[in-house]
Design a protein around this motif. Sequence first.
Motif: not given
Length: 141
Positions: A20-28, A46-54, A127-135
Amino acid sequence: MKSEPAAAVRAARMIELGREECLALLAGVAFGRVGFTRQALPVIRPVNHLVDGDTIVIRTHPGSALARHTTVDEVVVYEADDLDARTRTGWSVMVTGRASLITAPWEATPYRALLIPWTDRDADEIVRIEADLVTGYRLTH
């Protein structure tokens, strides 16, 4: 280039982060790097992104190597960080998962409005990337 004396450089502690903290940092942050395979070799863009749930959502141009290879749910890695070389602190997060194109107009349109391309190239592929493994880890003193 002058370097600091060895005694002045203080080593940082590396602390593992939870999902959860990893995804929150990515969202920031808005920017990261996507790694995938092209002609059996690793490629990083290099790309820009957004986090949508997982999921991590990015925009790319039609015909890009990433867009061409995500039609078969390729496994990719997405990495973003915020590191301070002077203090040797910060964080780094990696998300590994299947990437797929979002082709349904009703699903892609909101992402196109939120993800503004950084270049003048036509970037209509989502492109959607499923967050299967988050470290991730944090470097701190």
